[in-house]
Design a protein around this motif. Structure first.
Motif, PDB file in Angstrom:
ATOM      1  N   HIS A 103       0.752  -1.229  -0.051  1.00  0.00           N
ATOM      2  CA  HIS A 103      -0.076  -0.197  -0.063  1.00  0.00           C
ATOM      3  C   HIS A 103       0.856   1.192  -0.003  1.00  0.00           C
ATOM      4  O   HIS A 103       0.654   2.273  -0.714  1.00  0.00           O
ATOM      5  N   GLU A 104       1.865   1.381   0.830  1.00  0.00           N
ATOM      6  CA  GLU A 104       2.957   2.611   0.770  1.00  0.00           C
ATOM      7  C   GLU A 104       3.586   2.718  -0.530  1.00  0.00           C
ATOM      8  O   GLU A 104       3.783   3.721  -0.902  1.00  0.00           O
ATOM      9  N   ALA A 105       3.960   1.535  -1.028  1.00  0.00           N
ATOM     10  CA  ALA A 105       4.543   1.754  -2.465  1.00  0.00           C
ATOM     11  C   ALA A 105       3.609   2.380  -3.438  1.00  0.00           C
ATOM     12  O   ALA A 105       4.012   2.977  -4.458  1.00  0.00           O
ATOM     13  N   GLU A 106       2.387   1.746  -3.444  1.00  0.00           N
ATOM     14  CA  GLU A 106       1.427   2.112  -4.520  1.00  0.00           C
ATOM     15  C   GLU A 106       1.219   3.699  -3.975  1.00  0.00           C
ATOM     16  O   GLU A 106       0.842   4.566  -5.039  1.00  0.00           O
ATOM     17  N   HIS A 107       1.076   4.175  -2.673  1.00  0.00           N
ATOM     18  CA  HIS A 107       1.041   5.671  -2.577  1.00  0.00           C
ATOM     19  C   HIS A 107       2.031   6.450  -3.392  1.00  0.00           C
ATOM     20  O   HIS A 107       1.766   7.505  -3.466  1.00  0.00           O
ATOM     21  N   ALA A 108       3.294   5.847  -3.065  1.00  0.00           N
ATOM     22  CA  ALA A 108       4.433   6.531  -3.618  1.00  0.00           C
ATOM     23  C   ALA A 108       4.217   6.800  -5.115  1.00  0.00           C
ATOM     24  O   ALA A 108       4.375   8.096  -5.325  1.00  0.00           O
ATOM     25  N   ILE A 109       3.833   5.928  -5.769  1.00  0.00           N
ATOM     26  CA  ILE A 109       3.556   6.003  -7.223  1.00  0.00           C
ATOM     27  C   ILE A 109       2.362   6.992  -7.450  1.00  0.00           C
ATOM     28  O   ILE A 109       2.299   7.617  -8.280  1.00  0.00           O
ATOM     29  N   LEU A 110       1.269   6.883  -6.639  1.00  0.00           N
ATOM     30  CA  LEU A 110       0.310   7.536  -6.855  1.00  0.00           C
ATOM     31  C   LEU A 110       0.230   9.066  -6.599  1.00  0.00           C
ATOM     32  O   LEU A 110      -0.248   9.789  -7.278  1.00  0.00           O
ATOM     33  N   GLU A 111       1.636   9.396  -5.643  1.00  0.00           N
ATOM     34  CA  GLU A 111       1.608  10.809  -5.586  1.00  0.00           C
ATOM     35  C   GLU A 111       2.308  11.356  -6.749  1.00  0.00           C
ATOM     36  O   GLU A 111       2.216  12.570  -7.486  1.00  0.00           O
ATOM     37  N   CYS A 112       3.207  10.484  -7.596  1.00  0.00           N
ATOM     38  CA  CYS A 112       3.763  10.980  -8.860  1.00  0.00           C
ATOM     39  C   CYS A 112       2.606  11.111  -9.867  1.00  0.00           C
ATOM     40  O   CYS A 112       2.714  12.036 -10.675  1.00  0.00           O
ATOM     41  N   LEU A 113       1.768   9.910 -10.016  1.00  0.00           N
ATOM     42  CA  LEU A 113       0.931  10.159 -11.023  1.00  0.00           C
ATOM     43  C   LEU A 113      -0.199  11.488 -10.841  1.00  0.00           C
ATOM     44  O   LEU A 113      -0.437  12.027 -11.579  1.00  0.00           O
ATOM     45  N   GLY A 114      -0.409  11.569  -9.651  1.00  0.00           N
ATOM     46  CA  GLY A 114      -1.203  12.942  -9.166  1.00  0.00           C
ATOM     47  C   GLY A 114      -0.793  14.089  -9.758  1.00  0.00           C
ATOM     48  O   GLY A 114      -1.153  15.089 -10.078  1.00  0.00           O
ATOM     49  N   GLU A 115       0.478  14.138  -9.449  1.00  0.00           N
ATOM     50  CA  GLU A 115       1.458  15.229  -9.832  1.00  0.00           C
ATOM     51  C   GLU A 115       1.550  15.481 -11.530  1.00  0.00           C
ATOM     52  O   GLU A 115       1.477  16.803 -11.820  1.00  0.00           O
ATOM     53  N   THR A 116       1.744  14.480 -11.983  1.00  0.00           N
ATOM     54  CA  THR A 116       1.827  14.372 -13.406  1.00  0.00           C
ATOM     55  C   THR A 116       0.461  15.031 -13.910  1.00  0.00           C
ATOM     56  O   THR A 116       0.461  15.490 -15.069  1.00  0.00           O
ATOM     57  N   ILE A 117      -0.591  14.376 -13.490  1.00  0.00           N
ATOM     58  CA  ILE A 117      -1.998  14.824 -14.046  1.00  0.00           C
ATOM     59  C   ILE A 117      -2.225  16.158 -13.734  1.00  0.00           C
ATOM     60  O   ILE A 117      -2.554  17.148 -14.711  1.00  0.00           O
TER      61      ILE A 117
END
Length: 142
Positions: A103-117
């Protein structure tokens, strides 16, 4: 490209959670969605009230994350990892997993995806896949 409405997204997550709670058969992305929801108990009450879920507004002014946006980003990240798209995302995820739980690893990626969007929307352009992958790799330390 699949482009569901706000209502369809909300109904999808509410229905996946309902089926999970009733131990009904989950189909396709519902399996992943139910698992993601299980990791977010803070969203359970909302998802168990579809009428409220369909009408509730989530704005930056309220100071709370839109749970449907959050779950949708999680779903996107899970899909990206499963098909390694963009190429290299799976390896970066595996590097994150050496020090973080799933879950923490997904959140790290999610942060990058949100920033990119956010950057793409702010500049009125396409998402920068290379910048997204670079952000994930930096988060993973690779």
């Amino acid at each position: 490209m699949f482009n569901p409405s706000r209502e369809q997204v909300r109904q999808f997550f509410c229905e996946a959670w309902r089926k999970h709670r009733q131990r009904s058969i989950l189909e396709g992305a519902e399996v992943t969605a139910a698992d993601l929801i299980a990791h977010h108990p803070e969203y359970h009450a909302l998802l168990e009230n579809p009428a409220l879920a369909l009408e509730q507004e989530f704005t930056p002014e309220t100071g709370q994350m839109n749970p449907f946006l959050h779950l949708s980003l999680h779903l996107a990240v899970a899909e990206q990892i499963s098909i390694d798209q963009p190429p290299g995302i799976r390896a970066a995820y595996q590097a994150l997993r050496t020090r973080l739980d799933v879950h923490e690893a997904e959140h790290a990626i999610l942060e990058c995806l949100g920033e990119t969007i956010w950057r793409a929307q702010r500049h009125g352009g396409e998402m920068d896949g290379a910048a997204y992958l670079d952000c994930v790799r930096r988060a993973a330390g690779v």
